[in-house]
Structure formats: structure tokens, C-alpha cells
Scaffold this active site. Structure first.
Site, short mmCIF file in Angstrom:
data_model
loop_
_atom_site.label_atom_id
_atom_site.label_comp_id
_atom_site.label_asym_id
_atom_site.label_seq_id
_atom_site.Cartn_x
_atom_site.Cartn_y
_atom_site.Cartn_z
N ASN A 111 0.86 -1.18 0.00
CA ASN A 111 0.00 0.00 0.00
C ASN A 111 0.90 1.23 0.00
O ASN A 111 2.09 1.15 0.31
CB ASN A 111 -0.90 -0.01 1.24
CG ASN A 111 -2.07 0.96 1.14
OD1 ASN A 111 -2.28 1.59 0.10
ND2 ASN A 111 -2.83 1.10 2.21
N HIS A 113 1.22 5.46 1.32
CA HIS A 113 0.73 6.45 2.28
C HIS A 113 1.29 7.81 1.88
O HIS A 113 2.50 7.91 1.60
CB HIS A 113 1.17 6.08 3.69
CG HIS A 113 0.77 7.09 4.72
ND1 HIS A 113 -0.55 7.42 4.95
CD2 HIS A 113 1.51 7.87 5.55
CE1 HIS A 113 -0.60 8.36 5.89
NE2 HIS A 113 0.62 8.63 6.27
#
Length: 205
Positions: A111, A113
Site C-alpha cells: 500500500n 501512504h
């Protein structure tokens, strides 16, 4: 993760417009990139991310939390749907739900961020960075773990905060840098494989 099959198989999970997904679709159109997006899943129906997948001829599925008795049942159904596509990698591309430890044990999951972890975790990274008065911020690509933006770091990219930035202008520049970092590193994972030992992440089988 040992060196994956060629091309490596990826499932991408989205919750919104799917701009990072589109960047991965575009990159994977080149065989040398080494990745095949075998499915796109979402936690909401009728979103542009799903439409992007449809236009690219990629299978899609939707798992909405409200359709399940509880989060555990939702997570189990999501995990089984992903398993059906036998991915080497799961990419969370703006996916706004936390997945369970059981999910993460089953799939290498990455992921991004929009901050330089471990600073400013959570939903408001660019706003928090701007409010704190930092001179540089950026984006982080990480291996997802049970925490919130706490996983082992794969790569980071720095974005300078300009004197006249507001949250929108800063976040937009972060997203551009974040997208390029995601595409570069997912391609490397697909072609070379990756190993994770504690917080140490290295490319190559």
C-alpha cells in the site's frame, strides 16, 4: 516472496477513482513490465476504479461490508474472492478498508501512504504535515501489516512543501510522486521478487 512467475499475477483493490490502478494498467500493457492484473476488487459499487478495470477487460468483484453479518465475514469473503485469482501480489490502491491478519498472512500486500512514514500516519497525512510546518514530506510504499501505515518500508519519495501550498496543492504533488513510485516498485516486485525480514525489505529472490 520468492521470484514470482512471469508475468506475476496481481489483484488490485480500490475504493474510488482508481488513478493508481490506471497507472498500473498502463504500465502492465508493456510485457517487459512483468505484471498481469488478474482482477480488481472494490468495497463499493459504481466507482470509477471498477469502470477503469472494465474498460481494460479486467475481471472485477465487489464486497461491501454492509452485505455481511460482520467485518470478519466480510474479510473472509474478500479473502476467498482474492484467492480465486491466485495472485502473487495484492496492491491496495486507494482501498479504504483494513484487512485482517489472516488476509495478510495469505497474500503479500502493499500500500502507499501520502507522507514519509513513520511521520503523520492515518487519513490526513498531507494536512498533518502542512499543519506541523515540515519543509519536506512525500509518500511511502510499504508492506501492509496489522497496524495503520506501520508496515515495513519498501520505498519512499520526497516532496518539498512550497511556501504557498495548501492541502490540495500539496496532496496533488504527493499523489503524482506516489504514483510513479508505486509503478516503479510494483514492477520490480513483479520481475525480481521481494523478501521481507522484520523491517528489512529487499528486492530479489
Amino acid at each position: 516472496m520468492s521470484k514470482p512467475r512471469t508475468p506475476a499475477r496481481a489483484v488490485v483493490l480500490v475504493s474510488g477513482s482508481g488513478t493508481n490502478l490506471q497507472a498500473l494498467i498502463d504500465a502492465s500493457a508493456d510485457e517487459s513490465y512483468g505484471l498481469q492484473i488478474v482482477a480488481v476488487g472494490a468495497d463499493r459499487d459504481g466507482i470509477e476504479g471498477l469502470a477503469r478495470a472494465d474498460r481494460a477487460g479486467i475481471p472485477t468483484f465487489v464486497k461491501q461490508v454492509k452485505h455481511f453479518a460482520d467485518r470478519d465475514a466480510w474479510d473472509t469473503s474478500l479473502r476467498r474472492a482474492v484467492e480465486g485469482f491466485e495472485p502473487d501480489l495484492v496492491v491496495l490502491a486507494g482501498f479504504m478498508k483494513l484487512v485482517s491478519p489472516a488476509f495478510l498472512e495469505r497474500f503479500l500486500t502493499v500500500n502507499t501512504h501520502p507522507a514519509l512514514s513513520p511521520s503523520f500516519p492515518g487519513m490526513h497525512g498531507p494536512a498533518d504535515a502542512l499543519a506541523y510546518g515540515v519543509k519536506v514530506t512525500g509518500a511511502t510504499l510499504f508492506v501492509v501489516d496489522a497496524g495503520v501505515d506501520t508496515g515495513a518500508i519498501i520505498d519512499q519519495v520526497v516532496v518539498r512543501v512550497e511556501p504557498d501550498d495548501d492541502v490540495e496543492t500539496l496532496h496533488e504533488r504527493i499523489k503524482v510522486a506516489e504514483r510513479a513510485m508505486l509503478v516503479d516498485n510494483v514492477g520490480r516486485i513483479a520481475r525480481e521478487g521481494i523478501s521481507v525480514t522484520g523491517r528489512d525489505v529487499r528486492f530479489g529472490a
